[in-house]
Enzyme design. Structure first.
Site, PDB file in Angstrom:
ATOM      1  CG  HIS A 136      53.096  37.733  54.102  1.00 36.32           C
ATOM      2  ND1 HIS A 136      53.754  38.925  54.322  1.00 36.32           N
ATOM      3  CD2 HIS A 136      52.099  37.683  55.039  1.00 36.32           C
ATOM      4  CE1 HIS A 136      53.181  39.562  55.334  1.00 36.32           C
ATOM      5  NE2 HIS A 136      52.171  38.827  55.782  1.00 36.32           N
ATOM      6  CD  GLU A 137      49.510  34.709  55.435  1.00 34.39           C
ATOM      7  OE1 GLU A 137      49.603  34.395  56.634  1.00 34.39           O
ATOM      8  OE2 GLU A 137      49.113  35.828  55.068  1.00 34.39           O
ATOM      9  CG  HIS A 175      52.721  35.563  59.537  1.00 36.28           C
ATOM     10  ND1 HIS A 175      53.315  36.567  60.275  1.00 36.28           N
ATOM     11  CD2 HIS A 175      52.054  36.180  58.524  1.00 36.28           C
ATOM     12  CE1 HIS A 175      53.022  37.732  59.735  1.00 36.28           C
ATOM     13  NE2 HIS A 175      52.267  37.532  58.666  1.00 36.28           N
TER      14      HIS A 175
END
Length: 450
Positions: free
Chosen positions: A22-23, A26
């Site tokens: 997920h990170e 980003h």
């Protein structure tokens, strides 16, 4: 104790993988958009290890493995050197900021596709969705579903496993009815229509199939012990895998459920069990430990699992797929999971699904540990499911989540100017309180299941 550490370790591994994915979404898009990334952290709190890359980004693995974050250069957070102002997140176009925010959930969805594709290439073993029994006067019984019916499709969607049957059934929650295509015991194709009017999942932890009255076929339980939990009352009494149960307190044990009923009614009370071991009869004294069961009632727990009779020929299928077909199936299954997740959120809001069915970190830990015990394929399926749920959850329009940031940026596109910092700050406080309340409620649900 071993079970606890297995669940904990599996939880940390699973959550670590999904948070990193997920990170990284980003992080990757932020770099592509020309934003300077100051820190990439997996976990919160005290750093356990850290290092830097050539662009100055600090990578951290922290002590509390319950999330992560990507810290970017942002003039709204701290002073920025004028020479680096163009690298600041807040100075990027609204479209760039939207892309960075949405990249996290999208990374989770892409990872789910990858995990499912790998699972299909390895090979998926499923039990055919054959009905074992139907509860009297249930929705399934009124639809004339019968023992021995092989479910081929539900709502026009072909199904190959009980998991697919369950997902398909859940997608029809709130509808008036659903058509079920079955092959009956006489090999005839039939269409059964299940009335779903007013159907809700309002009982805690009740499986959807049980809620409509379907009991999947499973081989009968034998009286031979197939597993003894370490440290359990059965283990301490000397029961072993392969022991065949004969009598309990002098009474013949005719079926496994008879033993279960006796054990549950005997917390902290000794039971004399006669078993057959290696051709010899032995009598063992076992004292079931006391555990809190449904409605707070104390029940006995032994810690044994019976062996099952063999599956009938053809009931277990293992399907392997090529790389291209696996990717296509991964995309289709991920899309179905995303749709189902959003549907379930809507059903929670409307009350069609009880909030008592929410799970938190403990539930995820138990699920992770259980899936690991079943092997790589089950663990990949679990990772895909949780990855999709993590992506969908982060898209909710709560200001502390990605969806909340996305909501502000969409408003900015419409208004042609950013939402005021005062409004954003108020939204973050409300969102944080709602998120904390939801987490606490889910955690309480988890604890009540232990």
């Amino acid at each position: 104790m071993f079970e606890f550490f297995r669940h904990l370790g599996s939880f940390i591994i699973a959550l670590g993988i999904l948070v990193t994915v997920h990170e990284y979404g980003h992080f990757w898009v932020a770099r592509k958009a020309g934003v300077k990334v100051l820190r990439f952290s997996i976990g919160f709190g005290k750093p356990l290890c850290r290092w830097h890359d050539k662009l100055g980004t600090e990578y951290v693995i922290a002590m509390i493995p319950l999330g992560g974050y990507v810290k970017m250069l942002d003039e709204r957070v701290e002073a920025v050197d004028p020479s680096e102002s163009h690298l600041s997140f807040n100075n990027k176009s609204v479209w760039s900021r939207i892309a960075i925010v949405i990249a996290g959930p999208m990374a989770n969805f892409i990872f789910a596709i990858f995990a499912l594709a790998l699972m299909y290439m390895i090979g998926v073993q499923n039990a055919k969705p054959v009905v074992g029994d139907v509860h009297a006067q249930s929705r399934a019984a009124l639809a004339q579903l019968q023992s021995g019916d092989h479910i081929l499709a539900m709502g026009g969607q072909d199904v190959l496993s009980w998991q697919e049957v369950t997902f398909s059934l859940m997608s029809h929650l709130g509808e008036q009815s659903v058509d079920v295509k079955v092959q009956d015991a006489q090999q005839q194709i039939q269409i059964r229509t299940i009335d779903l009017t007013g159907w809700k999942l309002d009982k805690k932890d009740q499986p959807p199939l049980d809620a409509i009255g379907i009991v999947p076929y499973r081989p009968a339980l034998t009286l031979t012990i197939g597993h003894v939990a370490k440290g359990s009352a059965a283990s301490q009494a000397g029961l072993q895998v392969g022991d065949k149960l004969l009598t309990a307190n002098g009474q013949e044990i005719e079926q496994w459920q008879s033993l279960v009923s006796l054990v549950q009614a005997s917390p902290n009370k000794a039971i004399q069990l006669e078993v057959m071991r290696n051709g010899y009869r032995q009598i063992l004294s076992v004292t079931p430990e006391s555990r809190t069961g449904p409605n707070g009632i104390q029940q006995g727990f032994l810690g044994v699992v019976p062996q099952l009779e063999s599956w009938p020929p053809g009931y277990i299928e293992t399907r392997h797929y090529g790389p291209l077909d696996s990717i296509v199936l991964g995309v289709q299954k991920t899309y179905a999971l995303i749709t189902l997740s959003f549907d379930m959120i809507g059903n929670l809001i409307t009350g069609k699904v009880s909030v008592n069915n929410l799970s938190g970190p403990v539930g995820i830990a138990v699920g992770a540990g259980t899936s690991v015990s079943y092997g790589l394929v089950a663990f990949l399926s679990f990772l895909a499911l949780i990855s999709v749920n993590l992506g969908v959850f982060n898209l909710l329009p709560l200001p502390v989540l990605d969806g909340g940031h996305l909501m502000y940026y969409i408003i900015e596109l419409i208004r042609k100017k950013p939402v005021s910092e005062k409004t954003q700050e108020l939204g973050y406080k409300i969102g944080a309180m709602l998120l904390l309340g939801l987490t606490c409620f889910a955690l309480l649900n988890d604890v009540s299941r232990l």
